[in-house]
Design a protein around this motif. Structure first.
Motif, PDB file in Angstrom:
ATOM      1  N   TYR A 152       4.873  -4.654  -8.209  1.00 51.82           N
ATOM      2  CA  TYR A 152       5.256  -4.813  -6.553  1.00 51.82           C
ATOM      3  C   TYR A 152       4.827  -6.108  -6.004  1.00 51.82           C
ATOM      4  CZ  TYR A 152       5.598   0.222  -6.773  1.00 51.82           C
ATOM      5  OH  TYR A 152       5.914   1.570  -7.172  1.00 51.82           O
TER       6      TYR A 152
ATOM      7  N   MET B 136      -7.765   0.655  -2.822  1.00 51.15           N
ATOM      8  CA  MET B 136      -8.383   0.599  -1.442  1.00 51.15           C
ATOM      9  C   MET B 136      -9.969   0.750  -1.253  1.00 51.15           C
ATOM     10  SD  MET B 136      -6.394   0.086   1.057  1.00 51.15           S
ATOM     11  CE  MET B 136      -7.560   0.417   2.520  1.00 51.15           C
TER      12      MET B 136
ATOM     13  N   LEU C  15       0.893  -1.211  -0.090  1.00 49.87           N
ATOM     14  CA  LEU C  15       0.021   0.149  -0.242  1.00 49.87           C
ATOM     15  C   LEU C  15       0.757   1.292  -0.003  1.00 49.87           C
ATOM     16  CD1 LEU C  15      -3.026  -1.080   2.339  1.00 49.87           C
ATOM     17  CD2 LEU C  15      -2.876  -0.885  -0.441  1.00 49.87           C
ATOM     18  N   THR C  16       2.016   1.242   0.654  1.00 52.42           N
ATOM     19  CA  THR C  16       2.970   2.559   0.559  1.00 52.42           C
ATOM     20  C   THR C  16       3.659   2.577  -0.914  1.00 52.42           C
ATOM     21  OG1 THR C  16       4.664   1.236   1.831  1.00 52.42           O
ATOM     22  CG2 THR C  16       3.163   2.584   3.145  1.00 52.42           C
TER      23      THR C  16
ATOM     24  N   LEU D 129       2.373   1.676  -3.639  1.00 51.84           N
ATOM     25  CA  LEU D 129       1.499   2.056  -4.758  1.00 51.84           C
ATOM     26  C   LEU D 129       1.289   3.845  -4.710  1.00 51.84           C
ATOM     27  CD1 LEU D 129      -1.442  -0.228  -4.604  1.00 51.84           C
ATOM     28  CD2 LEU D 129       0.178  -0.047  -6.704  1.00 51.84           C
TER      29      LEU D 129
ATOM     30  N   PRO E 227      -0.252   7.333  -4.616  1.00 48.73           N
ATOM     31  CA  PRO E 227      -1.671   7.547  -3.940  1.00 48.73           C
ATOM     32  C   PRO E 227      -2.927   7.399  -4.941  1.00 48.73           C
ATOM     33  CG  PRO E 227      -0.159   9.231  -3.425  1.00 48.73           C
ATOM     34  CD  PRO E 227       0.639   8.331  -4.492  1.00 48.73           C
TER      35      PRO E 227
ATOM     36  N   GLN F 166      -3.532   5.296  -7.290  1.00 46.94           N
ATOM     37  CA  GLN F 166      -3.592   3.745  -7.620  1.00 46.94           C
ATOM     38  C   GLN F 166      -4.035   3.325  -6.245  1.00 46.94           C
ATOM     39  OE1 GLN F 166       0.165   2.645  -9.242  1.00 46.94           O
ATOM     40  NE2 GLN F 166      -0.335   3.177 -11.403  1.00 46.94           N
ATOM     41  N   ARG F 167      -3.329   3.734  -4.910  1.00 45.68           N
ATOM     42  CA  ARG F 167      -3.917   3.122  -3.780  1.00 45.68           C
ATOM     43  C   ARG F 167      -5.206   3.481  -3.393  1.00 45.68           C
ATOM     44  NH1 ARG F 167       0.469   4.896  -0.413  1.00 45.68           N
ATOM     45  NH2 ARG F 167      -0.369   6.965  -0.778  1.00 45.68           N
ATOM     46  N   GLN F 168      -5.676   4.656  -3.845  1.00 45.82           N
ATOM     47  CA  GLN F 168      -7.038   4.884  -3.655  1.00 45.82           C
ATOM     48  C   GLN F 168      -8.090   4.036  -4.438  1.00 45.82           C
ATOM     49  OE1 GLN F 168      -6.771   9.117  -4.402  1.00 45.82           O
ATOM     50  NE2 GLN F 168      -7.250   9.640  -2.417  1.00 45.82           N
TER      51      GLN F 168
END
Length: 151
Positions: free
Chosen positions: A123, A20, A8-9, A11, A13, A15-17
Protein backbone atom coordinates in the motif's frame (compact mmCIF):
# COMPACT_ATOMS: atom_id res chain seq x y z
CA UNK A 1 -3.87 9.05 -12.57
CA UNK A 2 -4.15 6.23 -10.04
CA UNK A 3 -6.75 6.51 -7.31
CA UNK A 4 -5.44 7.82 -3.99
CA UNK A 5 -4.99 5.01 -1.46
CA UNK A 6 -6.05 5.56 2.15
CA UNK A 7 -3.77 3.29 4.17
CA UNK A 8 -6.04 2.48 7.10
CA UNK A 9 -9.07 1.70 4.95
CA UNK A 10 -6.96 -0.34 2.51
CA UNK A 11 -5.65 -2.71 5.18
CA UNK A 12 -7.86 -5.69 6.03
CA UNK A 13 -9.49 -5.29 9.50
CA UNK A 14 -7.18 -7.71 11.38
CA UNK A 15 -4.05 -5.99 10.01
CA UNK A 16 -5.53 -2.54 10.63
CA UNK A 17 -6.19 -3.51 14.26
CA UNK A 18 -2.58 -4.70 14.67
CA UNK A 19 -1.22 -1.47 13.23
CA UNK A 20 -3.61 0.69 15.24
CA UNK A 21 -2.43 -0.99 18.46
CA UNK A 22 0.74 1.10 17.94
CA UNK A 23 -1.01 4.40 17.16
CA UNK A 24 -0.70 7.49 19.31
CA UNK A 25 -2.99 10.48 18.79
CA UNK A 26 -1.15 13.75 18.14
CA UNK A 27 -1.99 17.23 16.91
CA UNK A 28 -0.12 20.02 15.15
CA UNK A 29 -1.15 23.69 15.14
CA UNK A 30 -1.58 25.56 11.87
CA UNK A 31 1.79 26.51 10.29
CA UNK A 32 3.76 23.99 12.40
CA UNK A 33 6.72 22.39 10.62
CA UNK A 34 6.21 18.66 11.08
CA UNK A 35 9.53 17.64 9.53
CA UNK A 36 12.28 18.94 7.24
CA UNK A 37 13.86 17.28 4.21
CA UNK A 38 17.03 15.52 5.27
CA UNK A 39 15.87 14.99 8.86
CA UNK A 40 15.71 11.57 10.50
CA UNK A 41 12.60 9.67 9.41
CA UNK A 42 11.71 7.62 12.46
CA UNK A 43 7.91 7.85 12.40
CA UNK A 44 4.90 8.41 10.17
CA UNK A 45 1.35 9.67 10.53
CA UNK A 46 -2.12 9.02 9.18
CA UNK A 47 -3.99 12.32 9.08
CA UNK A 48 -7.34 12.27 10.89
CA UNK A 49 -8.34 15.88 10.18
CA UNK A 50 -6.79 19.02 8.77
CA UNK A 51 -4.40 19.56 5.88
CA UNK A 52 -0.66 19.17 5.41
CA UNK A 53 1.52 20.57 2.63
CA UNK A 54 4.50 18.59 1.38
CA UNK A 55 7.21 20.87 0.09
CA UNK A 56 10.61 20.84 -1.52
CA UNK A 57 13.18 23.56 -0.92
CA UNK A 58 14.36 24.99 -4.27
CA UNK A 59 16.49 27.82 -2.85
CA UNK A 60 17.45 28.86 0.66
CA UNK A 61 14.43 31.19 0.65
CA UNK A 62 11.89 29.35 -1.48
CA UNK A 63 9.89 26.18 -1.00
CA UNK A 64 7.59 24.67 -3.61
CA UNK A 65 4.49 22.78 -2.48
CA UNK A 66 4.45 19.45 -4.26
CA UNK A 67 1.36 17.88 -2.64
CA UNK A 68 -1.45 18.60 -0.21
CA UNK A 69 -2.66 15.86 2.12
CA UNK A 70 -5.87 15.53 4.09
CA UNK A 71 -7.94 13.15 6.17
CA UNK A 72 -6.99 9.52 5.71
CA UNK A 73 -3.71 10.29 3.93
CA UNK A 74 -0.35 8.82 4.88
CA UNK A 75 2.21 11.43 5.91
CA UNK A 76 5.75 10.10 5.60
CA UNK A 77 7.19 7.07 3.85
CA UNK A 78 10.92 7.65 4.26
CA UNK A 79 10.88 5.65 7.53
CA UNK A 80 10.51 2.52 5.38
CA UNK A 81 13.57 2.99 3.15
CA UNK A 82 17.27 3.55 3.91
CA UNK A 83 18.83 6.03 4.61
CA UNK A 84 15.68 6.84 6.66
CA UNK A 85 15.73 10.57 5.94
CA UNK A 86 12.80 12.71 4.87
CA UNK A 87 12.70 13.42 1.12
CA UNK A 88 10.39 16.42 1.54
CA UNK A 89 9.40 18.86 4.25
CA UNK A 90 5.90 18.95 5.74
CA UNK A 91 3.89 21.78 7.27
CA UNK A 92 0.44 21.88 8.82
CA UNK A 93 -1.70 24.01 6.52
CA UNK A 94 -4.47 24.03 9.13
CA UNK A 95 -4.77 22.51 12.60
CA UNK A 96 -4.04 18.78 12.17
CA UNK A 97 -5.03 15.74 14.20
CA UNK A 98 -3.26 12.50 13.31
CA UNK A 99 -2.34 9.01 14.36
CA UNK A 100 1.43 8.79 14.89
CA UNK A 101 3.38 5.56 14.50
CA UNK A 102 6.97 4.97 15.57
CA UNK A 103 8.81 3.32 12.68
CA UNK A 104 10.88 0.95 14.80
CA UNK A 105 7.81 -0.54 16.49
CA UNK A 106 5.94 -0.85 13.17
CA UNK A 107 8.91 -2.53 11.48
CA UNK A 108 9.23 -4.95 14.39
CA UNK A 109 5.52 -5.79 14.10
CA UNK A 110 5.90 -6.30 10.34
CA UNK A 111 8.71 -8.82 10.96
CA UNK A 112 6.45 -10.71 13.38
CA UNK A 113 3.43 -10.59 11.05
CA UNK A 114 4.76 -10.92 7.51
CA UNK A 115 1.28 -10.56 6.01
CA UNK A 116 0.98 -7.14 7.65
CA UNK A 117 4.48 -6.28 6.43
CA UNK A 118 3.68 -7.28 2.84
CA UNK A 119 0.37 -5.40 2.88
CA UNK A 120 1.95 -2.29 4.36
CA UNK A 121 4.76 -2.23 1.78
CA UNK A 122 2.30 -2.85 -1.06
CA UNK A 123 0.00 0.00 0.00
CA UNK A 124 2.87 2.41 0.67
CA UNK A 125 4.19 1.59 -2.84
CA UNK A 126 0.76 2.40 -4.32
CA UNK A 127 0.67 5.66 -2.36
CA UNK A 128 4.16 6.52 -3.63
CA UNK A 129 3.12 5.84 -7.22
CA UNK A 130 0.12 8.13 -6.81
CA UNK A 131 2.23 10.89 -5.23
CA UNK A 132 4.81 10.59 -8.00
CA UNK A 133 2.07 11.18 -10.57
CA UNK A 134 0.76 14.17 -8.60
CA UNK A 135 4.25 15.64 -8.26
CA UNK A 136 4.99 15.12 -11.95
CA UNK A 137 1.76 16.94 -12.86
CA UNK A 138 2.56 19.79 -10.48
CA UNK A 139 6.05 20.21 -11.91
CA UNK A 140 4.75 20.15 -15.48
CA UNK A 141 2.13 22.74 -14.55
CA UNK A 142 4.75 25.01 -12.97
CA UNK A 143 7.19 24.49 -15.82
CA UNK A 144 4.45 25.33 -18.33
CA UNK A 145 3.58 28.56 -16.47
CA UNK A 146 7.25 29.56 -16.27
CA UNK A 147 7.81 28.75 -19.93
CA UNK A 148 4.77 30.81 -21.02
CA UNK A 149 5.91 33.82 -18.96
CA UNK A 150 9.38 33.69 -20.58
CA UNK A 151 8.07 33.49 -24.16
Amino acid sequence: MTKAIKLLTALPPPQRQLLMSLAREVSFPEDARIFEAGGTADRFWVIRSGAVSLDQRVTSLQRVTVASLGAGDLLGWSWLFPPYQWDFGAEAFSPVRAYEFEAEAVLRLCEEDTQLGLSLVRYVAEILANRLEMTRGKLMEQYGQHRRSVI
